[in-house]
Structures are given as structure tokens and as C-alpha cells.
Design an enzyme around this catalytic site. Structure first.
Site, PDB file in Angstrom:
ATOM      1  N   LYS A  54       0.842  -1.200   0.000  1.00  0.00           N
ATOM      2  CA  LYS A  54       0.000   0.000   0.000  1.00  0.00           C
ATOM      3  C   LYS A  54       0.876   1.249   0.000  1.00  0.00           C
ATOM      4  CE  LYS A  54      -3.795  -2.430   2.192  1.00  0.00           C
ATOM      5  NZ  LYS A  54      -4.542  -2.813   3.388  1.00  0.00           N
ATOM      6  N   GLN A  98      -4.811  -1.464   9.481  1.00  0.00           N
ATOM      7  CA  GLN A  98      -4.712  -2.799   8.898  1.00  0.00           C
ATOM      8  C   GLN A  98      -5.319  -3.841   9.838  1.00  0.00           C
ATOM      9  OE1 GLN A  98      -3.671  -3.414   5.794  1.00  0.00           O
ATOM     10  NE2 GLN A  98      -3.964  -5.608   5.973  1.00  0.00           N
ATOM     11  N   ASP A 121     -11.334   2.659   3.703  1.00  0.00           N
ATOM     12  CA  ASP A 121     -11.716   1.244   3.635  1.00  0.00           C
ATOM     13  C   ASP A 121     -13.234   1.079   3.465  1.00  0.00           C
ATOM     14  OD1 ASP A 121      -9.694  -0.744   3.808  1.00  0.00           O
ATOM     15  OD2 ASP A 121      -9.280  -0.199   5.893  1.00  0.00           O
TER      16      ASP A 121
HETATM   17  N1  GUN Z   1      -6.948  -6.852   6.038  1.00  0.00           N
HETATM   18  C1  GUN Z   1      -7.244  -7.629   4.970  1.00  0.00           C
HETATM   19  N2  GUN Z   1      -7.874  -6.909   4.012  1.00  0.00           N
HETATM   20  C2  GUN Z   1      -7.971  -5.639   4.490  1.00  0.00           C
HETATM   21  C3  GUN Z   1      -8.504  -4.428   3.968  1.00  0.00           C
HETATM   22  O1  GUN Z   1      -9.057  -4.362   2.853  1.00  0.00           O
HETATM   23  N3  GUN Z   1      -8.405  -3.340   4.772  1.00  0.00           N
HETATM   24  C4  GUN Z   1      -7.823  -3.374   5.998  1.00  0.00           C
HETATM   25  N4  GUN Z   1      -7.779  -2.248   6.718  1.00  0.00           N
HETATM   26  N5  GUN Z   1      -7.322  -4.484   6.518  1.00  0.00           N
HETATM   27  C5  GUN Z   1      -7.389  -5.605   5.767  1.00  0.00           C
END
Ligand code: GUN
Length: 302
Positions: A54, A98, A121
Site C-alpha cells: 500500500k 490494517q 476502507d
Molecule cells: N486486512 C485484509 N484486508 C484488508 C482491507 O481491505 N483493509 C484493511 N484495513 N485491513 C485488511
């Protein structure tokens, strides 16, 4: 017949190039650099990889990335204080915590605390509600990426039977919410299957578009797929496999596999996403899209 590949990686690259252009234009017009704050708590190896991806993608798209790596011993109060600080910071447009968070941390409390205007998100109840009502502020990254993939490959969704396997808040539920909306990439008839579904294989076989998001390695087998169906694999499962090496000895190797038995299912499906190189790169791409949108919204609200 072998299915054609839905190239998530290539599609992600194309969308990222478009976003980079939009970001450059936005910065030139406003003097504001879209900024994403990513919070990682603990040492989960998969999360560390995702978060690094990311961060790299953000910088490549011309955005600013702020990384907060916190120890697994972080308390709820410490995390709350960080989120509140990021909420107040006008130079931060998107906040991503996350998941999963280490045990002992209150995931719901933390996610609910993120300013919904910075919730890239789209996990906040306000944003989930807006999606449900068909007037989204942000769309959740993985379902949004899958929808974009289908649209860009001109795979018709209107009137099609879509079966989603998995009912997670991150993929399954929002995927269904997107596919039933009116408009391009939507208008589908959607069924969500889960661990309590009776005759799951039979339901899956009714799908024109089958989306597997249950986190079980190679769960979807060829007999669960209608001939000619489009199969989208959201799974990212690390498994140990025994292989015969060049010396003729058995060797254990770690391999990334999806929720779909790719080798068998590709002989039944018309289109299929690979793992890796399918849905994964699109998730990060739509996060970039949401971060730019968050920056636009903030500038507009000033
Ligand atoms: N963990 C696995 N997929 C995601 C996601 O799309 N966003 C976040 N914040 N954590 C994750």
C-alpha cells in the site's frame, strides 16, 4: 476448453496510471498532496507485506504515505489517541488501520472512531449505510476492484446470477451490496453462501458469476462451477506443499493459493482470476482511488 484470464495485475496497472494522472492534476490545481495514513499494529507477516504494498503504491501514484508501525503491546487508549490525532490532522485525507488487530484491541471501537470522511476502507457504519442506500461516499476496496475488473472486461452483470461464497464484512457482504445496486457493474441477482448454507455446491453451480471469498485453500472445485461461468478468486492462502525436487527428494515448499482449485476450474469456467495477479493488486488500486476521493472531498468542504 480453458478459461480466459481476468488479468487483475494488468487492469490494476492501467487504473493506477489513470489515478496518477488525476493526482498530478489535483496537486497542480489545489497544491494539496493526497495523503494516506496506514496504521499497522503487531508483527503479522501477511499484514506487513500488504501494508508495504500500500505504501509503495501510494508513493508511485504521487501521493504521500504516512506509516505508523506500532508494537503488538499497544493499548486501546494509545490507538484511540493516534486515530484522534489523525482525524484532526487536515493534511491527512485517508486513514487505514490494517486488520486483523492483535488480540486485546477493540477492532469495532477503533474502526468506528475513524472520521467517516477519511474512512478509505469504507468500514465505518455510516459509509456501510450509504452504500446500502445506493449513495456511496467510498466503496470498499476489494469489492470495488472486482466490480471494476468485470466492467473493464465487459462482463455483463445485469440480470446475472451472482453467488458470493463468504459473508465477511470486508468482502462478502459489501460485494453483495455492490452487485445488487442499480447501474453498470450491478443489477445482478445475488446469493451469499456461508458455513451454514445447505447444498452450497448446488447453489454455487447456479452462478453465472461465482465470487469465492472464504479463506479456504482451493475450496471451490470444478463440480461447483457451471460450465462457462465467470470465476473470481479473492483467496490468499499460504499452504505447504510437498514437491519432488531435482534430486528426486521430497521437499516442502510454501505456496500461495486461492479459494479456487485453479487448475481444475479453469477447464470449466469461461473467465477466471489467477492467484496471485488477480484480485490482490486491484484492492490496493481502489485504495488509491478512495484516498484521492477523500482529498477531493476535504478540499471541497473547506
Ligand atoms: N486486512 C485484509 N484486508 C484488508 C482491507 O481491505 N483493509 C484493511 N484495513 N485491513 C485488511
Amino acid at each position: 476448453m480453458s478459461a480466459k484470464i481476468l488479468d487483475g495485475k494488468g487492469t490494476a496497472q492501467a487504473i493506477r496510471a489513470e489515478i496518477k494522472e488525476d493526482v498530478d492534476k489535483f496537486i497542480a490545481e489545489t497544491g494539496v498532496q493526497p495523503t494516506l495514513a496506514v496504521v499497522l499494529v503487531g508483527e503479522d507477516p501477511a499484514s506487513q507485506v500488504y501494508v508495504r504494498n500500500k505504501e509503495t503504491a501510494c508513493v508511485k501514484a504521487g501521493m504521500r504515505s504516512l506509516m505508523y508501525r506500532l508494537p503488538a503491546t499497544t493499548t486501546n487508549e494509545e490507538l484511540v489517541a493516534l486515530i484522534e490525532k489523525l482525524n484532526r490532522d487536515e493534511t491527512v485525507h485517508g486513514i487505514l488501520v490494517q486488520l486483523p488487530l492483535p488480540k486485546g484491541l477493540d477492532e469495532k471501537r477503533i474502526l468506528d472512531l475513524i472520521d467517516p470522511h477519511k474512512d478509505v476502507d469504507a468500514f465505518h457504519p455510516e459509509n456501510v449505510g450509504l452504500i446500502s442506500q445506493g449513495r456511496p461516499r467510498f466503496l470498499p476496496c476489494t469489492p470495488y476492484g472486482i466490480q471494476q475488473l468485470l466492467v473493464r472486461y465487459q462482463i455483463e452483470t445485469a440480470g446475472k446470477r451472482v453467488v458470493v461464497i463468504g459473508r465477511s464484512d470486508i468482502v462478502g457482504k459489501p460485494m453483495a451490496a455492490l452487485m445488487i445496486q442499480k447501474g453498470l457493474g450491478g443489477d445482478a441477482t445475488v446469493t451469499v453462501c456461508h458455513s451454514r448454507t445447505v447444498n452450497l455446491a448446488q447453489v454455487a453451480r447456479e452462478a453465472d458469476i461465482l465470487i469465492a471469498a472464504i479463506g479456504k485453500p482451493e475450496f471451490v472445485t470444478a463440480d461447483m462451477v457451471k460450465p462457462g461461468a465467470v470465476v473470481v478468486d479473492v483467496g490468499m492462502n499460504r499452504v505447504e506443499r510437498e514437491l519432488v525436487n531435482e534430486q528426486g527428494n521430497l521437499e516442502k515448499v510454501s505456496k500461495l493459493v486461492g479459494d479456487v482449485d485453479f487448475e481444475k476450474v479453469k477447464d470449466v469456467a469461461s473467465w477466471i482470476t489467477p492467484v496471485p495477479g488477480g484480485v490482490g493488486p486491484l484492492t490496493v488500486t481502489m485504495l488509491l482511488n478512495n484516498t484521492l476521493k477523500a482529498a477531493r472531498l476535504l478540499v471541497k468542504a473547506r
